[in-house]
Design a protein around this motif. Structure first.
Motif, PDB file in Angstrom:
ATOM      1  N   PHE A 198       0.836  -1.195   0.000  1.00  0.00           N
ATOM      2  CA  PHE A 198       0.000   0.000   0.000  1.00  0.00           C
ATOM      3  C   PHE A 198       0.872   1.246   0.000  1.00  0.00           C
ATOM      4  O   PHE A 198       0.556   2.237  -0.646  1.00  0.00           O
ATOM      5  CB  PHE A 198      -0.933   0.009   1.211  1.00  0.00           C
ATOM      6  CG  PHE A 198      -1.736   1.272   1.306  1.00  0.00           C
ATOM      7  CD1 PHE A 198      -2.724   1.549   0.376  1.00  0.00           C
ATOM      8  CD2 PHE A 198      -1.486   2.206   2.298  1.00  0.00           C
ATOM      9  CE1 PHE A 198      -3.454   2.731   0.436  1.00  0.00           C
ATOM     10  CE2 PHE A 198      -2.208   3.389   2.373  1.00  0.00           C
ATOM     11  CZ  PHE A 198      -3.202   3.653   1.438  1.00  0.00           C
ATOM     12  N   THR A 208       3.778   8.108   5.754  1.00  0.00           N
ATOM     13  CA  THR A 208       3.051   7.890   4.503  1.00  0.00           C
ATOM     14  C   THR A 208       2.569   9.171   3.850  1.00  0.00           C
ATOM     15  O   THR A 208       2.045   9.129   2.727  1.00  0.00           O
ATOM     16  CB  THR A 208       1.829   6.987   4.746  1.00  0.00           C
ATOM     17  OG1 THR A 208       0.928   7.651   5.648  1.00  0.00           O
ATOM     18  CG2 THR A 208       2.232   5.638   5.315  1.00  0.00           C
ATOM     19  N   THR A 247      -5.899  -8.361  -1.311  1.00  0.00           N
ATOM     20  CA  THR A 247      -4.968  -8.874  -0.302  1.00  0.00           C
ATOM     21  C   THR A 247      -4.470 -10.258  -0.683  1.00  0.00           C
ATOM     22  O   THR A 247      -3.263 -10.544  -0.598  1.00  0.00           O
ATOM     23  CB  THR A 247      -5.650  -8.922   1.080  1.00  0.00           C
ATOM     24  OG1 THR A 247      -6.067  -7.606   1.449  1.00  0.00           O
ATOM     25  CG2 THR A 247      -4.696  -9.462   2.138  1.00  0.00           C
ATOM     26  N   GLY A 297      -1.698  -4.336  -1.378  1.00  0.00           N
ATOM     27  CA  GLY A 297      -2.098  -3.664  -0.156  1.00  0.00           C
ATOM     28  C   GLY A 297      -3.122  -2.571  -0.409  1.00  0.00           C
ATOM     29  O   GLY A 297      -3.092  -1.892  -1.437  1.00  0.00           O
ATOM     30  N   THR A 298      -4.030  -2.405   0.536  1.00  0.00           N
ATOM     31  CA  THR A 298      -5.041  -1.342   0.479  1.00  0.00           C
ATOM     32  C   THR A 298      -5.217  -0.770   1.886  1.00  0.00           C
ATOM     33  O   THR A 298      -4.682  -1.293   2.858  1.00  0.00           O
ATOM     34  CB  THR A 298      -6.408  -1.873  -0.005  1.00  0.00           C
ATOM     35  OG1 THR A 298      -6.855  -2.904   0.891  1.00  0.00           O
ATOM     36  CG2 THR A 298      -6.317  -2.425  -1.425  1.00  0.00           C
ATOM     37  N   GLU A 299      -5.982   0.303   1.979  1.00  0.00           N
ATOM     38  CA  GLU A 299      -6.323   0.874   3.280  1.00  0.00           C
ATOM     39  C   GLU A 299      -7.759   1.370   3.205  1.00  0.00           C
ATOM     40  O   GLU A 299      -8.114   2.128   2.294  1.00  0.00           O
ATOM     41  CB  GLU A 299      -5.390   2.035   3.625  1.00  0.00           C
ATOM     42  CG  GLU A 299      -5.588   2.601   5.005  1.00  0.00           C
ATOM     43  CD  GLU A 299      -5.070   1.690   6.109  1.00  0.00           C
ATOM     44  OE1 GLU A 299      -5.623   1.742   7.218  1.00  0.00           O
ATOM     45  OE2 GLU A 299      -4.110   0.928   5.853  1.00  0.00           O
ATOM     46  N   TYR A 313     -10.432   3.731   4.197  1.00  0.00           N
ATOM     47  CA  TYR A 313     -10.683   5.066   4.767  1.00  0.00           C
ATOM     48  C   TYR A 313     -12.174   5.363   4.609  1.00  0.00           C
ATOM     49  O   TYR A 313     -12.626   5.615   3.504  1.00  0.00           O
ATOM     50  CB  TYR A 313      -9.916   6.148   4.019  1.00  0.00           C
ATOM     51  CG  TYR A 313      -8.430   6.035   4.012  1.00  0.00           C
ATOM     52  CD1 TYR A 313      -7.680   6.250   5.171  1.00  0.00           C
ATOM     53  CD2 TYR A 313      -7.750   5.741   2.832  1.00  0.00           C
ATOM     54  CE1 TYR A 313      -6.296   6.184   5.152  1.00  0.00           C
ATOM     55  CE2 TYR A 313      -6.366   5.682   2.815  1.00  0.00           C
ATOM     56  CZ  TYR A 313      -5.649   5.901   3.975  1.00  0.00           C
ATOM     57  OH  TYR A 313      -4.275   5.836   3.949  1.00  0.00           O
ATOM     58  N   TYR A 314     -12.974   5.330   5.654  1.00  0.00           N
ATOM     59  CA  TYR A 314     -12.772   4.879   7.022  1.00  0.00           C
ATOM     60  C   TYR A 314     -13.859   3.864   7.308  1.00  0.00           C
ATOM     61  O   TYR A 314     -14.969   4.006   6.792  1.00  0.00           O
ATOM     62  CB  TYR A 314     -12.863   6.066   7.989  1.00  0.00           C
ATOM     63  CG  TYR A 314     -11.728   7.053   7.798  1.00  0.00           C
ATOM     64  CD1 TYR A 314     -10.495   6.863   8.414  1.00  0.00           C
ATOM     65  CD2 TYR A 314     -11.892   8.155   6.972  1.00  0.00           C
ATOM     66  CE1 TYR A 314      -9.454   7.762   8.240  1.00  0.00           C
ATOM     67  CE2 TYR A 314     -10.846   9.051   6.782  1.00  0.00           C
ATOM     68  CZ  TYR A 314      -9.629   8.844   7.410  1.00  0.00           C
ATOM     69  OH  TYR A 314      -8.607   9.715   7.207  1.00  0.00           O
ATOM     70  N   VAL A 369     -12.141   2.875  -0.445  1.00  0.00           N
ATOM     71  CA  VAL A 369     -10.888   2.174  -0.161  1.00  0.00           C
ATOM     72  C   VAL A 369      -9.747   2.897  -0.875  1.00  0.00           C
ATOM     73  O   VAL A 369      -9.911   3.375  -2.004  1.00  0.00           O
ATOM     74  CB  VAL A 369     -10.947   0.689  -0.599  1.00  0.00           C
ATOM     75  CG1 VAL A 369     -11.197   0.550  -2.104  1.00  0.00           C
ATOM     76  CG2 VAL A 369      -9.682  -0.046  -0.203  1.00  0.00           C
TER      77      VAL A 369
END
Length: 375
Positions: free
Chosen positions: A5, A185, A306, A311-313, A315-316, A347
């Motif tokens: 990510f 980051t 994944t 990779g991801t994150e 939010y939120y 995402v």
């Protein structure tokens, strides 16, 4: 191929000779906290942002707390904040004894909804805290109009907004003060925690400098005018940031280039909504700190990526008004519809200067493959 990510390893290796040179100066001086390297970095940030005062602190959460307290926010006050943002935007209000008042978001920009602000103003409201989230500034012209109408402060959570300008005024300087984060980051990242408060207000700046060192004035140790904090930037972090600041403009351009590639690769996917830049009456510029999409079956897509080494994150995953620690404020689920919907669909995808065009293509290909069979 595996795609993180975020990774800054390649940039760090390229920039290491410059960083090492600054580090040598620190070890020679023997001043490791709030020393000459920090002062030099503050001066360079004043030149970059145009701020009269750039004041370095330990991290951006401390920056928010100190900014609020220096602006006179305290017990009994209310501060209007968006409900879709990082926790510190609201927790900082609580830390100074005030109450966060949550507002829904603009579904295009994810910034605070200007239509919702005025409905939340009460006799206890002291300030509006817009958050410049992900890519673009909040609607500062309208926010400032509302603030002026009701005699309110505008204190900007501009943690993600380095490089963003509003009619040639840098983020954080449109209201009374703002903050910038240098979390690793971020668009300009340190190798640990570091933050900055920016303002053109002399009195506010004086109090910020006092508050960051336990409440004592600089150069007059052991005399405490108020109970402050221990939040000084380490010179090592300042050395890293000093070395990286000259590369900021080209790295912002690289981020924009990669974002444009994502836009192109994902344009034909009916299940993915790429970022939109809201047109303003004033001159503003986007800066792609992160690249956030909205998508159907978000959680399943995240798991698929994944499983494929991407990779991801998210939010939120929860809005702030539904967080357990704010349950006593009495907000009901469904009261912030735009934000609550975003929490199920948004995402962040990999986006950083070390990411290659091939990496963007691989991430996009994986997303498009996931939706090949429809939803």
């Amino acid at each position: 191929m595996a795609i993180s990510f975020f990774s800054g390893a390649a940039s760090f290796r390229r920039q290491w000779p410059l960083i090492e040179e600054e580090l040598d100066k620190i070890f020679e001086s023997g001043q490791f906290t709030n020393g000459p390297t920090v002062k030099k970095f503050e001066q360079m940030m004043e030149a970059y942002t145009g701020a009269k005062h750039c004041i370095a602190v330990g991290n951006a959460t401390d920056a928010l707390i100190i900014m609020l307290k220096a602006a006179g926010i305290g017990p009994g006050d209310e501060v209007i904040v968006p409900c879709f943002t990082f926790f510190a935007s609201a927790s900082s209000v609580g830390h100074v004894g005030a109450t966060p008042v949550f507002v829904d978001i603009d579904p295009v920009t994810y910034s605070i909804s200007v239509e919702d602000i005025e409905r939340k103003i009460t006799e206890r409201t002291k300030a509006i805290m817009p958050v410049h989230l992900f890519t673009q500034l909040a609607d500062m012209k309208e926010i400032q109009r509302i603030a002026d109408k009701h005699g309110l402060l505008v204190l900007e959570d501009s943690a993600e907004a380095i490089g963003m300008f509003h009619d040639s005024v840098h983020a954080g300087l449109i209201g009374q003060a703002g903050v910038i984060s240098f979390f690793p980051t971020k668009t300009l990242g340190a190798i640990g925690d570091a933050g900055l408060i920016v303002t053109n207000d002399d009195l506010l700046a004086h109090r910020v400098r006092r508050l960051r060192i336990h409440g004592q004035d600089e150069g007059v140790p052991y005399v405490y005018h108020e109970v402050g904090y221990n939040s000084r930037m380490d010179d090592i972090q300042a050395a890293v940031l000093l070395s990286r600041l000259p590369f900021l403009s080209q790295e912002i351009a690289k981020r924009a280039h990669l974002a444009a590639l994502y836009n192109n690769y994902l344009a034909a996917n009916p299940y993915v909504q790429t970022p939109s830049i809201r047109e303003r009456q004033d001159t503003t510029n986007p800066v792609y700190y992160v690249y956030v999409i909205e998508c159907d079956r978000r959680n399943e897509l995240v798991q698929y990526l994944t499983d494929n080494g991407i990779g991801t994150e998210v939010y939120y995953p929860l809005t702030l008004h539904t967080q357990p620690c704010f349950a006593s404020l009495g907000y009901e689920e469904g009261s912030m519809p735009h934000a609550e919907l975003a929490c199920t669909r948004t995402v962040g995808l990999p986006l950083y200067p070390d990411l290659t065009e091939e990496g963007v293509a691989a991430v996009s290909e994986a997303i498009n493959k996931f939706y090949e069979g429809g939803v």
